[in-house]
Design a protein around this motif. Structure first.
Motif, PDB file in Angstrom:
ATOM      1  N   MET B   1     -19.342 -18.569  11.513  1.00 15.30           N
ATOM      2  CA  MET B   1     -18.312 -17.666  12.036  1.00 15.30           C
ATOM      3  C   MET B   1     -16.934 -18.071  11.530  1.00 15.30           C
ATOM      4  O   MET B   1     -16.648 -19.239  11.365  1.00 15.30           O
ATOM      5  N   LYS B   2     -16.132 -17.054  11.294  1.00 13.84           N
ATOM      6  CA  LYS B   2     -14.764 -17.299  10.859  1.00 13.84           C
ATOM      7  C   LYS B   2     -13.841 -16.353  11.603  1.00 13.84           C
ATOM      8  O   LYS B   2     -14.264 -15.255  11.993  1.00 13.84           O
ATOM      9  N   THR B   3     -12.597 -16.756  11.761  1.00 10.57           N
ATOM     10  CA  THR B   3     -11.589 -15.821  12.253  1.00 10.57           C
ATOM     11  C   THR B   3     -10.695 -15.487  11.063  1.00 10.57           C
ATOM     12  O   THR B   3     -10.133 -16.383  10.431  1.00 10.57           O
ATOM     13  N   LEU B   4     -10.636 -14.199  10.735  1.00 10.61           N
ATOM     14  CA  LEU B   4      -9.919 -13.772   9.528  1.00 10.61           C
ATOM     15  C   LEU B   4      -8.777 -12.823   9.871  1.00 10.61           C
ATOM     16  O   LEU B   4      -8.945 -11.901  10.672  1.00 10.61           O
ATOM     17  N   ASP B   5      -7.627 -13.077   9.280  1.00 10.67           N
ATOM     18  CA  ASP B   5      -6.531 -12.111   9.349  1.00 10.67           C
ATOM     19  C   ASP B   5      -6.650 -11.216   8.121  1.00 10.67           C
ATOM     20  O   ASP B   5      -6.870 -11.713   7.014  1.00 10.67           O
ATOM     21  N   PHE B   6      -6.521  -9.918   8.335  1.00 13.40           N
ATOM     22  CA  PHE B   6      -6.680  -9.032   7.183  1.00 13.40           C
ATOM     23  C   PHE B   6      -5.562  -8.005   7.140  1.00 13.40           C
ATOM     24  O   PHE B   6      -4.982  -7.638   8.168  1.00 13.40           O
ATOM     25  N   SER B   7      -5.268  -7.565   5.921  1.00 12.38           N
ATOM     26  CA  SER B   7      -4.341  -6.444   5.773  1.00 12.38           C
ATOM     27  C   SER B   7      -4.777  -5.625   4.567  1.00 12.38           C
ATOM     28  O   SER B   7      -5.390  -6.143   3.629  1.00 12.38           O
ATOM     29  N   TYR B   8      -4.505  -4.339   4.649  1.00 13.12           N
ATOM     30  CA  TYR B   8      -4.871  -3.424   3.567  1.00 13.12           C
ATOM     31  C   TYR B   8      -3.727  -2.438   3.415  1.00 13.12           C
ATOM     32  O   TYR B   8      -3.244  -1.877   4.404  1.00 13.12           O
ATOM     33  N   TYR B   9      -3.275  -2.263   2.205  1.00 12.35           N
ATOM     34  CA  TYR B   9      -2.172  -1.350   1.956  1.00 12.35           C
ATOM     35  C   TYR B   9      -2.548  -0.460   0.780  1.00 12.35           C
ATOM     36  O   TYR B   9      -2.993  -0.943  -0.261  1.00 12.35           O
ATOM     37  N   MET B  10      -2.425   0.837   0.984  1.00 11.98           N
ATOM     38  CA  MET B  10      -2.672   1.762  -0.129  1.00 11.98           C
ATOM     39  C   MET B  10      -1.483   2.695  -0.240  1.00 11.98           C
ATOM     40  O   MET B  10      -1.033   3.265   0.751  1.00 11.98           O
ATOM     41  N   GLU B  11      -0.980   2.839  -1.462  1.00 11.71           N
ATOM     42  CA  GLU B  11       0.135   3.751  -1.663  1.00 11.71           C
ATOM     43  C   GLU B  11      -0.204   4.719  -2.778  1.00 11.71           C
ATOM     44  O   GLU B  11      -0.693   4.317  -3.837  1.00 11.71           O
ATOM     45  N   LEU B  12       0.021   6.016  -2.511  1.00 11.07           N
ATOM     46  CA  LEU B  12      -0.126   7.023  -3.553  1.00 11.07           C
ATOM     47  C   LEU B  12       1.268   7.490  -3.931  1.00 11.07           C
ATOM     48  O   LEU B  12       2.072   7.809  -3.052  1.00 11.07           O
ATOM     49  N   LYS B  13       1.531   7.498  -5.234  1.00  8.70           N
ATOM     50  CA  LYS B  13       2.815   8.035  -5.714  1.00  8.70           C
ATOM     51  C   LYS B  13       2.523   9.239  -6.588  1.00  8.70           C
ATOM     52  O   LYS B  13       1.726   9.156  -7.519  1.00  8.70           O
ATOM     53  N   PHE B  14       3.167  10.364  -6.252  1.00  9.58           N
ATOM     54  CA  PHE B  14       2.978  11.586  -7.030  1.00  9.58           C
ATOM     55  C   PHE B  14       4.181  11.768  -7.945  1.00  9.58           C
ATOM     56  O   PHE B  14       5.315  11.563  -7.507  1.00  9.58           O
ATOM     57  N   ASP B  15       3.926  12.157  -9.194  1.00 13.57           N
ATOM     58  CA  ASP B  15       5.056  12.280 -10.123  1.00 13.57           C
ATOM     59  C   ASP B  15       5.880  13.548  -9.878  1.00 13.57           C
ATOM     60  O   ASP B  15       6.963  13.707 -10.420  1.00 13.57           O
ATOM     61  N   GLU B  16       5.330  14.470  -9.093  1.00 10.04           N
ATOM     62  CA  GLU B  16       6.152  15.571  -8.590  1.00 10.04           C
ATOM     63  C   GLU B  16       5.656  15.880  -7.180  1.00 10.04           C
ATOM     64  O   GLU B  16       4.514  15.570  -6.852  1.00 10.04           O
ATOM     65  N   PRO B  17       6.489  16.485  -6.334  1.00 11.98           N
ATOM     66  CA  PRO B  17       6.108  16.653  -4.931  1.00 11.98           C
ATOM     67  C   PRO B  17       4.845  17.502  -4.761  1.00 11.98           C
ATOM     68  O   PRO B  17       4.628  18.461  -5.505  1.00 11.98           O
ATOM     69  N   VAL B  18       4.033  17.143  -3.780  1.00 12.25           N
ATOM     70  CA  VAL B  18       2.854  17.928  -3.426  1.00 12.25           C
ATOM     71  C   VAL B  18       3.051  18.432  -2.001  1.00 12.25           C
ATOM     72  O   VAL B  18       3.852  17.888  -1.243  1.00 12.25           O
ATOM     73  N   SER B  19       2.274  19.472  -1.648  1.00 14.18           N
ATOM     74  CA  SER B  19       2.342  19.974  -0.269  1.00 14.18           C
ATOM     75  C   SER B  19       0.940  20.351   0.173  1.00 14.18           C
ATOM     76  O   SER B  19      -0.010  20.247  -0.598  1.00 14.18           O
TER      77      SER B  19
END
Lengths: 439, 263
Positions: B1-19
């Motif tokens: 058993m382990k105690t784990l700290d986790f983080s996840y980051y996802m970023e989407l960048k669009f080259d022109e605005p979307v809607s």
């Protein structure tokens, strides 16, 4: 059978049908064409007692099918008890894993069932197939009846035929029963669909909005219709005439442009009714058809009132042996196909075709069912002023609210080709009204 | 058993605005018999509405909509997990597990996978788990970890024909091999101790439970993995799935970090 004044009006009725735009669209060679759905005025007549028998049998069948779908996407007792083998569920193209654990409003899956039957020469009825996804065709006999009554009121004066023009009222009753709060809508893929006439006709008759996917939107946990002025109305029931895979690009086919993103998520939460329920294909697959009498026994403890055509499942060794031995007299059906496609009569195969088919059958036994060819009772049609016999089937409609109701009519389709057993409208057949006698 | 700290980051960048952006996100680990989630925070931005749901495989989903024009979209998730509590997930029953015995479009074998499957022999009476270990070993010997040669649409058969790929490909081939031998096998997505992206592995049905095996690392999943979701293949477990209006090109940046918690 006696001649009715109506027959003299066949042409007039067909002209009226054309004028009202009663059409059937088909794709041929990648081209969309609208065809008139030829109407023959000689009705199929079903005696009162005969219909009462059909009614009992159809209700029983649809109750069992509804219980089966609920079981499959829930506890799966019928698989656990080894009545239906696992692969006929999980490997079926109609099974949708997304439906696991989802209970539709009021537990109804098969809101509108179209059950195809044929009558044999000895008068006995056989079930040919169950259509539990998006069965179409009820509007044709409704409008034909209306036009027949208009063309020849005399015919209907004294014969005691059940009025079939209550179909829309039944459909509305079905939608209202499962509506979760808000309006009813009929969702159409648009005018290039084979049954577009029917979508608009039923919308007008039931008072539901006729909408396309882009007029509906999910916000928060509810579905809304946005009209041309931007006004939003909550929707509680969607009679959708698009197939499961196009319903919601976030949950099914990601390429779908005609669906509504997230509609399935709010359905899963019980916030909108979808008619018919997604995932019903698991119960109307040609492979599952074999098991319907067993389902009736399993869930209801009753023998099936209406028989299946004698069917063999090459998946089982003894059935495979039978099929190989009696091959030439059987009809073979590909379980993944519909609309009269993938059906072959063994006696019409060339030697070469037969050899190829047997290899395929032995490699993929689960893919096919084999059936005895039923000698249908022919029904007369009028051709060039003469009565000639043709093969015909009957699509009976069973609508489910608190309990199933069998509509007292049905779509009788006939083959215009005297040598053909295939009556599907997508294969160019015609239709008749179905009269159920009231006394 | 382990105690784990986790983080996840996802970023989407669009080259022109979307809607008209609709999204479904499956990024949230849950407490199961194998792991306990002690803390969890999730942030999705921008959004006009967000709602929560659970899909038919029991995965937690966030779904929502962003109507207005935007050129950036991000998911942030972090928390603390206790892992490796039990060797297998035993909450599924055998009849439900049966649905994972059948190939999907992503795992359907062709001649490469069938040949690889045939080259493995099992002792009589071998359990599903023992068979899967041998299949995993065979796969590991015949496939190399090389990023950038496959993409998310690559099928198991295509990947094996190339002979190289990433964790998604290892897992799809593993599922295909198991299913050829009638062994129910699931696709799993989660995070692995260390720094990088999300990870994928297989879960194999044996003796009443799903046992996780990591074919990319040719190892049994112990306490270094945090489970997020399971399904029939990659498509059931996509962390972010979205549709939007606009012809924009998107650039995606992902950063995952899992470290042992300070006690």
């Amino acid at each position: 059978m006696r001649d009715f004044d109506l027959y003299a009006h066949t042409e007039q009725v067909n002209e009226l049908l054309a004028r009202y735009g009663v059409k059937f669209g088909i794709y041929k060679n990648n081209e969309f064409r609208e065809q008139l759905f030829p109407f023959d005025a000689i009705p199929r007549v079903i005696e009162k007692a005969d219909f009462e028998y059909l009614e009992r049998g159809l209700k029983q069948r649809v109750i069992a099918l509804n219980l089966f779908i609920r079981d499959i996407y829930g506890e799966k007792k019928i698989v656990r008890d080894k009545v239906v083998p696992e692969e006929f569920i999980y490997a079926s193209s109609g099974y949708l894993a997304q439906c696991e654990g989802v209970m539709p409003p009021r537990g109804v899956y098969t809101h509108i069932a179209g059950i195809d039957l044929v009558q044999a020469k000895d008068g006995g009825w056989y079930i040919l197939e169950d259509n539990l996804r998006v069965p179409s065709g009820a509007s044709y006999p409704v409008i034909a009846r209306e036009l027949c009554r208009r063309s020849s009121p005399k015919t209907f004066e004294d014969i005691g035929v059940e009025d079939n023009r209550n179909y829309a009222a039944l459909l509305k009753w079905t939608m209202d029963y499962v509506n979760t709060g808000g309006h009813n809508v009929i969702l159409t893929p648009g005018r290039y669909n084979a049954a577009y006439f029917e979508h608009s006709f039923l919308a007008e008759q039931t008072g539901a909005h006729l909408v396309s996917g882009r007029e509906l939107t999910v916000e928060g946990d509810h579905l809304y219709f946005i009209d041309y002025s931007g006004r939003k109305e909550r929707i509680g029931a969607v009679y959708r005439r698009i197939s499961d895979e196009y319903l919601d690009p976030m949950n099914f086919n990601k390429e779908s442009l005609i669906g509504i993103p997230h509609i399935y998520d709010i359905y899963r939460k019980g916030n909108v009714a979808l008619l018919n329920a997604p995932g019903n294909g698991v119960a109307d697959d040609k492979g599952i058809y074999y098991f319907v009498p067993k389902m009736i026994k399993y869930y209801l403890g009753e023998d099936a009132i209406l028989n299946n055509a004698p069917t063999y499942l090459p998946f089982y060794k003894e059935d495979m042996d039978y099929v190989l031995e009696h091959f030439d007299r059987l009809v073979l059906k590909d379980v993944a196909e519909a609309g009269g496609y993938g059906v072959v009569f063994a006696d019409k195969m060339t030697k070469r075709e037969k050899e190829d088919f047997l290899v395929l059958l032995k490699n993929e036994p689960r893919r096919f069912i084999a059936q005895e060819v039923i000698d249908f009772r022919d029904i007369d049609i009028m051709e060039d002023g003469e009565r000639v016999p043709r093969k015909a089937d009957l699509r009976a409609f069973v609508l489910m609210g608190e309990e199933p109701v069998v509509w007292k009519s049905g779509l009788t389709r006939f083959s215009r080709n005297p040598d053909s057993f295939i009556v599907n409208s997508s294969q160019g057949g015609g239709f008749k009204d179905t009269w159920v006698l009231s006394r | 058993m382990k105690t784990l700290d986790f983080s996840y980051y996802m970023e989407l960048k669009f080259d022109e605005p979307v809607s008209g952006h609709h999204f479904t996100i499956k990024c949230m680990p849950q407490t199961t018999v194998r792991q306990r989630i002690e803390e969890l925070r999730v942030d999705v931005y921008p959004n006009r509405f967000l709602s929560y749901d659970e899909d038919s495989f029991g995965n937690k989903c966030i779904y929502g909509h962003m109507e207005d024009a935007h050129d950036h979209f991000e998911i942030r998730m972090e928390g603390r997990a206790v892992t490796g509590i039990a060797p297998a997930e035993t909450e599924t029953d055998a009849v439900h597990a049966g649905m994972f015995r059948y190939q999907t479009q992503m795992t359907r074998p062709g001649k490469e996978i069938l040949a690889l499957a045939k080259s493995v022999s099992f002792a009589q009476e071998a359990s599903n788990y023992e068979k899967a270990r041998l299949l995993m070993k065979k796969l590991h010997e015949n496939f190399s970890y090389v990023p950038g040669v496959t993409d998310v649409e690559t099928t198991a058969e295509e990947a094996l024909a190339l002979g190289k790929g990433v964790c998604q490909d290892y897992t799809h081939i593993m599922l295909s091999l198991c299913r050829i031998y009638q062994i129910p096998a699931r696709y799993a997505v989660g995070l692995l101790e260390g720094e990088g992206q999300s990870h994928a592995w297989a879960e194999v049905w044996s003796d009443g439970g799903f046992f996780p095996l990591d074919p990319t690392n040719n190892c049994v999943v112990g306490d270094a993995h945090i489970h997020i979701s399971s399904g029939r293949d990659y498509r059931d477990c996509m962390i972010n799935q979205g549709i939007f209006t606009g012809a924009a090109q998107q650039k995606r940046e992902i950063h995952a970090l899992v470290t042992q918690a300070e006690q």
